[in-house]
Scaffold this motif. Structure first.
Motif, PDB file in Angstrom:
ATOM      1  N   VAL A  56       3.933 -11.016 -31.906  1.00 43.93           N
ATOM      2  CA  VAL A  56       3.292 -10.543 -33.132  1.00 43.93           C
ATOM      3  C   VAL A  56       3.414  -9.026 -33.193  1.00 43.93           C
ATOM      4  CG1 VAL A  56       1.692 -12.491 -33.252  1.00 43.93           C
ATOM      5  CG2 VAL A  56       1.035 -10.435 -31.987  1.00 43.93           C
ATOM      6  N   ALA A  57       3.006  -8.471 -34.324  1.00 48.65           N
ATOM      7  CA  ALA A  57       3.169  -7.027 -34.544  1.00 48.65           C
ATOM      8  C   ALA A  57       2.449  -6.210 -33.481  1.00 48.65           C
ATOM      9  CB  ALA A  57       2.654  -6.665 -35.934  1.00 48.65           C
ATOM     10  N   ALA A  58       1.300  -6.692 -32.994  1.00 55.33           N
ATOM     11  CA  ALA A  58       0.549  -5.951 -31.976  1.00 55.33           C
ATOM     12  C   ALA A  58       1.361  -5.783 -30.698  1.00 55.33           C
ATOM     13  CB  ALA A  58      -0.765  -6.660 -31.677  1.00 55.33           C
ATOM     14  N   ASP A  59       2.158  -6.797 -30.349  1.00 55.21           N
ATOM     15  CA  ASP A  59       2.999  -6.692 -29.152  1.00 55.21           C
ATOM     16  C   ASP A  59       4.042  -5.590 -29.310  1.00 55.21           C
ATOM     17  OD1 ASP A  59       1.802  -9.029 -27.899  1.00 55.21           O
ATOM     18  OD2 ASP A  59       2.945 -10.237 -29.330  1.00 55.21           O
ATOM     19  N   VAL A  60       4.686  -5.549 -30.477  1.00 59.37           N
ATOM     20  CA  VAL A  60       5.714  -4.544 -30.731  1.00 59.37           C
ATOM     21  C   VAL A  60       5.091  -3.152 -30.768  1.00 59.37           C
ATOM     22  CG1 VAL A  60       7.461  -3.748 -32.368  1.00 59.37           C
ATOM     23  CG2 VAL A  60       7.152  -6.203 -31.966  1.00 59.37           C
ATOM     24  N   ARG A  61       3.948  -3.016 -31.411  1.00 56.32           N
ATOM     25  CA  ARG A  61       3.269  -1.712 -31.460  1.00 56.32           C
ATOM     26  C   ARG A  61       2.928  -1.228 -30.061  1.00 56.32           C
ATOM     27  NH1 ARG A  61       0.400  -3.887 -35.954  1.00 56.32           N
ATOM     28  NH2 ARG A  61      -1.357  -4.351 -34.582  1.00 56.32           N
ATOM     29  N   PHE A  62       2.475  -2.140 -29.223  1.00 50.76           N
ATOM     30  CA  PHE A  62       2.105  -1.772 -27.855  1.00 50.76           C
ATOM     31  C   PHE A  62       3.305  -1.205 -27.106  1.00 50.76           C
ATOM     32  CE2 PHE A  62       1.882  -3.191 -23.362  1.00 50.76           C
ATOM     33  CZ  PHE A  62       0.829  -2.404 -22.949  1.00 50.76           C
ATOM     34  N   GLU A 174      -3.857  -4.288 -26.938  1.00 52.67           N
ATOM     35  CA  GLU A 174      -2.856  -5.340 -26.777  1.00 52.67           C
ATOM     36  C   GLU A 174      -3.502  -6.644 -26.322  1.00 52.67           C
ATOM     37  OE1 GLU A 174       0.495  -7.780 -26.054  1.00 52.67           O
ATOM     38  OE2 GLU A 174       0.036  -6.177 -27.474  1.00 52.67           O
ATOM     39  N   LEU A 175      -4.438  -6.567 -25.401  1.00 54.14           N
ATOM     40  CA  LEU A 175      -5.091  -7.778 -24.912  1.00 54.14           C
ATOM     41  C   LEU A 175      -5.951  -8.423 -26.000  1.00 54.14           C
ATOM     42  CD1 LEU A 175      -6.057  -6.574 -21.327  1.00 54.14           C
ATOM     43  CD2 LEU A 175      -4.234  -8.172 -21.966  1.00 54.14           C
ATOM     44  N   ALA A 176      -6.439  -7.613 -26.935  1.00 51.70           N
ATOM     45  CA  ALA A 176      -7.251  -8.157 -28.029  1.00 51.70           C
ATOM     46  C   ALA A 176      -6.395  -8.766 -29.127  1.00 51.70           C
ATOM     47  CB  ALA A 176      -8.138  -7.058 -28.617  1.00 51.70           C
ATOM     48  N   GLY A 177      -5.229  -8.170 -29.415  1.00 55.32           N
ATOM     49  CA  GLY A 177      -4.450  -8.640 -30.563  1.00 55.32           C
ATOM     50  C   GLY A 177      -3.067  -9.157 -30.259  1.00 55.32           C
ATOM     51  N   LEU A 185       0.816  -9.423 -19.887  1.00 54.66           N
ATOM     52  CA  LEU A 185       0.790  -9.195 -18.438  1.00 54.66           C
ATOM     53  C   LEU A 185       0.938  -7.712 -18.134  1.00 54.66           C
ATOM     54  CD1 LEU A 185       2.899 -12.118 -16.898  1.00 54.66           C
ATOM     55  CD2 LEU A 185       0.428 -11.738 -16.710  1.00 54.66           C
ATOM     56  N   LEU A 186       1.836  -7.051 -18.848  1.00 53.47           N
ATOM     57  CA  LEU A 186       2.028  -5.622 -18.622  1.00 53.47           C
ATOM     58  C   LEU A 186       0.767  -4.854 -19.001  1.00 53.47           C
ATOM     59  CD1 LEU A 186       5.286  -3.710 -19.173  1.00 53.47           C
ATOM     60  CD2 LEU A 186       3.138  -2.642 -19.849  1.00 53.47           C
ATOM     61  N   ALA A 187       0.127  -5.259 -20.088  1.00 53.48           N
ATOM     62  CA  ALA A 187      -1.112  -4.594 -20.494  1.00 53.48           C
ATOM     63  C   ALA A 187      -2.194  -4.757 -19.433  1.00 53.48           C
ATOM     64  CB  ALA A 187      -1.591  -5.152 -21.839  1.00 53.48           C
ATOM     65  N   LYS A 188      -2.260  -5.929 -18.824  1.00 51.63           N
ATOM     66  CA  LYS A 188      -3.235  -6.138 -17.744  1.00 51.63           C
ATOM     67  C   LYS A 188      -2.938  -5.232 -16.561  1.00 51.63           C
ATOM     68  CE  LYS A 188      -4.265 -10.950 -18.919  1.00 51.63           C
ATOM     69  NZ  LYS A 188      -4.126 -12.382 -18.499  1.00 51.63           N
ATOM     70  N   ASP A 189      -1.652  -5.068 -16.230  1.00 50.84           N
ATOM     71  CA  ASP A 189      -1.267  -4.174 -15.139  1.00 50.84           C
ATOM     72  C   ASP A 189      -1.642  -2.733 -15.468  1.00 50.84           C
ATOM     73  OD1 ASP A 189      -0.270  -6.259 -13.655  1.00 50.84           O
ATOM     74  OD2 ASP A 189       1.829  -5.904 -14.198  1.00 50.84           O
TER      75      ASP A 189
END
Length: 211
Positions: A56-62, A174-177, A185-189
């Motif tokens: 989704v767009a949130a992944d690309v923005r992140f 990222e984890l929210a959206g 996984l990368l956001a968690k790291d």
């Protein structure tokens, strides 16, 4: 009699090499529900496992915001060796470089898989995120380049702590959206690793002599 024994031996040998049958194939398989929803029993023949989540767009923005954010962190850490004699500052910088260099490669590769180029430089405006998330201004970077010794250590730790706090906020968003498994996984790291580094930098700041 010999023929019977031979047949019996062959049967025993065949039985010995036959792979064991699945155990518990008739037992019901319980599929966990989404948060707050009850579990259910899988239907016969249903494939149970992780279903890939759509990007989704949130992944690309992140990814497009975190790449320039990481690049600025690496620019800041590249100044450390020639400007400090403090071991803890050097260790912090080396840990940041070791973690964020492969993360940049991973996000760049992920974006390439979507047919999107990685943002250039470390300008957040290229990713549509403004100048927030703890990014240092050009004036602050120039001051860091000019500083030496304890003055450098204090400025580096202050700027990098703020920088990390911005990255933690980005990871939370990222984890929210977000939905993509790799980016989550990368956001968690990022969230876990940089939260630990923030605590270390604050402790390092307290150990420095007063200005």
């Amino acid at each position: 009699m010999l023929a019977a024994c031979a047949l019996s031996t062959a049967a025993c040998a065949a039985e010995a090499v036959r792979p064991p049958s699945a155990i518990g194939t008739d037992a019901p398989v319980i599929v966990p529900g989404s948060p707050g929803a009850p579990a259910r029993t899988a239907t016969p023949g249903e494939r149970v496992g992780r279903t890939p989540q759509p990007t989704v767009a949130a992944d690309v923005r992140f990814a497009e915001a975190m790449i320039p954010h990481h690049r600025q962190a690496l620019e800041m850490t590249s100044l450390v060796e020639e400007r400090t004699t403090t071991d803890v500052v050097r260790r912090v910088a080396r840990a940041i470089t070791a973690a964020q260099t492969p993360e940049i490669r991973a996000m760049t590769s992920w974006l390439a898989g979507l047919g999107r180029p990685a943002p250039a430089g470390h300008d957040h405006t290229a990713a549509g995120t403004g100048s927030g998330y703890g990014m240092a201004t050009e004036e602050e970077l120039n001051a860091l380049r000019a500083a030496r010794g304890d003055a450098f250590d204090r400025l580096f730790l202050r700027l990098m702590t703020r920088h990390h706090e911005g990255a933690v906020t980005m990871a939370e968003e990222e984890l929210a959206g977000g939905r993509d498994h790799r980016m989550r996984l990368l956001a968690k790291d990022v969230y876990a690793g940089q939260s630990i580094e923030i605590a270390r930098m604050r402790a390092a700041m307290e150990s420095l002599p007063p200005a």
